[in-house]
Design a protein around this motif. Structure first.
Motif, short mmCIF file in Angstrom:
data_model
loop_
_atom_site.label_atom_id
_atom_site.label_comp_id
_atom_site.label_asym_id
_atom_site.label_seq_id
_atom_site.Cartn_x
_atom_site.Cartn_y
_atom_site.Cartn_z
N PHE A 99 30.29 45.31 41.06
CA PHE A 99 31.47 44.47 40.87
C PHE A 99 31.18 43.06 41.38
CE2 PHE A 99 34.14 48.48 41.23
CZ PHE A 99 34.62 48.42 39.93
N GLU A 100 31.88 42.08 40.82
CA GLU A 100 31.90 40.73 41.40
C GLU A 100 33.32 40.49 41.90
OE1 GLU A 100 30.54 37.66 38.83
OE2 GLU A 100 28.43 38.12 39.17
N TYR A 101 33.46 40.22 43.18
CA TYR A 101 34.77 40.10 43.80
C TYR A 101 35.19 38.64 43.90
CZ TYR A 101 33.82 44.93 45.10
OH TYR A 101 33.51 46.27 45.06
N ALA A 115 38.52 42.51 41.40
CA ALA A 115 37.20 43.08 41.12
C ALA A 115 36.86 42.86 39.65
CB ALA A 115 37.18 44.56 41.45
N ASN A 116 35.81 42.08 39.40
CA ASN A 116 35.36 41.79 38.04
C ASN A 116 34.27 42.80 37.67
OD1 ASN A 116 34.06 40.76 35.75
ND2 ASN A 116 34.37 38.64 36.36
N ASP A 117 34.43 43.50 36.56
CA ASP A 117 33.49 44.56 36.19
C ASP A 117 32.56 44.18 35.03
OD1 ASP A 117 35.12 44.68 33.97
OD2 ASP A 117 36.07 46.57 34.50
N VAL A 120 29.23 46.02 35.19
CA VAL A 120 29.24 47.47 35.43
C VAL A 120 28.81 48.19 34.16
CG1 VAL A 120 30.69 49.45 35.94
CG2 VAL A 120 31.04 47.31 37.19
N HIS A 129 35.47 52.23 39.32
CA HIS A 129 36.86 51.82 39.51
C HIS A 129 37.62 52.84 40.36
CE1 HIS A 129 37.48 48.10 37.27
NE2 HIS A 129 36.58 48.53 36.42
N LEU A 132 36.50 52.34 43.90
CA LEU A 132 37.09 51.13 44.47
C LEU A 132 38.43 51.40 45.15
CD1 LEU A 132 37.13 48.00 44.76
CD2 LEU A 132 38.22 47.92 42.49
N ARG A 180 42.64 44.70 34.42
CA ARG A 180 41.69 44.43 35.49
C ARG A 180 42.09 45.25 36.70
NH1 ARG A 180 43.74 38.42 37.49
NH2 ARG A 180 45.88 39.02 37.97
N SER A 181 41.18 45.37 37.67
CA SER A 181 41.50 46.05 38.93
C SER A 181 41.65 45.00 40.02
CB SER A 181 40.41 47.05 39.31
OG SER A 181 40.49 48.22 38.53
N CYS A 182 42.82 44.97 40.64
CA CYS A 182 43.04 43.99 41.71
C CYS A 182 44.12 44.48 42.66
CB CYS A 182 43.40 42.61 41.15
SG CYS A 182 44.79 42.61 40.01
#
Length: 330
Positions: A99-101, A115-117, A120, A129, A132, A180-182
């Protein structure tokens, strides 16, 4: 992951062997593995466990902040939540994460952890994910030594509301199937002081982390891919042919594309080796011969010549006058 496999009645040794690992890597804390092996083991782990409900989340819960080494310590002794998160985001290359945070700010206060995937692999998207949701819970709790108030979580996972009772664990609403996951923090969370705050230690650990990162490039495309590959390697570094194969390009194309950006495979390898050398010189008391072996040099003299060429001073001089003295005198 090996411990979790054992707890669920799955022998990790065949998986480790398939991933190219020797059995001792599972038991010896000084053993090393390269990025290919780590990624392969994650894929095999997910293949063997994905039928176990919430296995990614349960795995993530074990990712303590202190396990990130100097980076984790820099976060722990930061002044407040915002400083800790920004330190982590700025130095995240040390975590070798897929991931890139990123930290979204409002009035200089952290409001969202994203969290940028983009990097991945598709086959690991669900596992990472899910993991995470566990690792972030542990990360935030370790940072503040208490639950960190989160008002809303967005997850890319396709899960039903109430899955694994995570809303109760997080004490927050979770929206699944999000783009997205955040993690969105409650009002004022970014300004909360951290209980282990120590300005002097924070500065020294940030300097140590920056020293470890100062040879990492900010290039995109093939250059970034090469550096990611090298930085994820443990033990012997891949040669240009092996790197090209891992990146699905011909060796000739790899050299050409690197040349077009004004660099070369040797230069990239030198930069990563220098970073790894500084990391070991700054944060360990390993003999020079051991450091030389870990960096893949045939003999100590080769390591000394390399370090003098790229750093300007012999490794022994660097160690005597380096950051470790600043940390020791604080």
């Amino acid at each position: 992951m090996a411990e979790i496999l054992v707890e669920h009645g799955i022998d990790p040794l065949p998986l480790a062997t398939e991933a190219g690992l020797t059995p001792d890597v599972l038991h010896d804390p000084w053993s090393t593995l390269n990025g290919y092996q780590e990624l392969a083991f994650q894929r095999l782990f997910w293949r063997a466990t994905q039928q176990i409900p919430g296995i990614g989340f349960l795995t993530g819960l074990r990712y303590s902040l202190i396990a990130y080494g100097p980076l984790g310590l820099a976060v722990l002794v930061s002044r407040d939540v915002t400083e800790g998160l920004c330190t982590f985001a700025a130095m995240q290359g040390l975590g070798y994460a897929l991931f890139e945070y990123d930290i979204l700010m409002k009035d200089d206060i952290a409001v969202t952890f994203l969290a940028n995937d983009d990097y991945v692999p598709a086959g690991l998207m669900e596992f990472l994910h899910e993991r995470l949701l566990g690792s972030a819970l542990t990360f935030f709790r370790d940072m503040r030594q208490a639950n960190l108030p989160v008002r809303l979580i967005e997850s890319r996972l396709d899960r039903p509301r109430g899955w694994m009772g995570l809303e109760d664990r997080w004490q927050a609403e979770i929206v699944y199937r999000a783009p997205r996951s955040c993690f969105h923090f409650a009002d004022g969370v970014g300004a909360l002081p951290l209980p282990l705050a120590n300005p002097s230690l924070a500065e020294n650990y940030r300097r140590l982390c920056q020293n470890m990162l100062d040879t990492s490039p900010a290039h995109a495309g093939i250059v970034k891919s090469v550096y990611q590959l090298l930085m994820q390697s443990r033990g012997a570094f891949p040669n240009a042919s092996e790197a090209a194969q891992a990146l699905n390009v011909s060796e000739r194309s790899l050299h050409r594309k690197l040349a077009e950006t004004g660099t070369s495979y040797r230069q990239a390898l030198d930069n990563v080796r220098l970073r790894r050398a500084r990391e070991l010189l700054d944060s360990s008391d390993l003999p020079m011969s051991d450091i030389s072996d870990r960096l893949g040099f045939a003999e100590m003299a080769s390591f000394s010549r390399f370090f003098r060429r790229v750093a300007g001073v012999p490794p022994s001089t660097y160690r005597k006058s380096g950051l470790r003295i600043v940390a020791a005198s604080s």
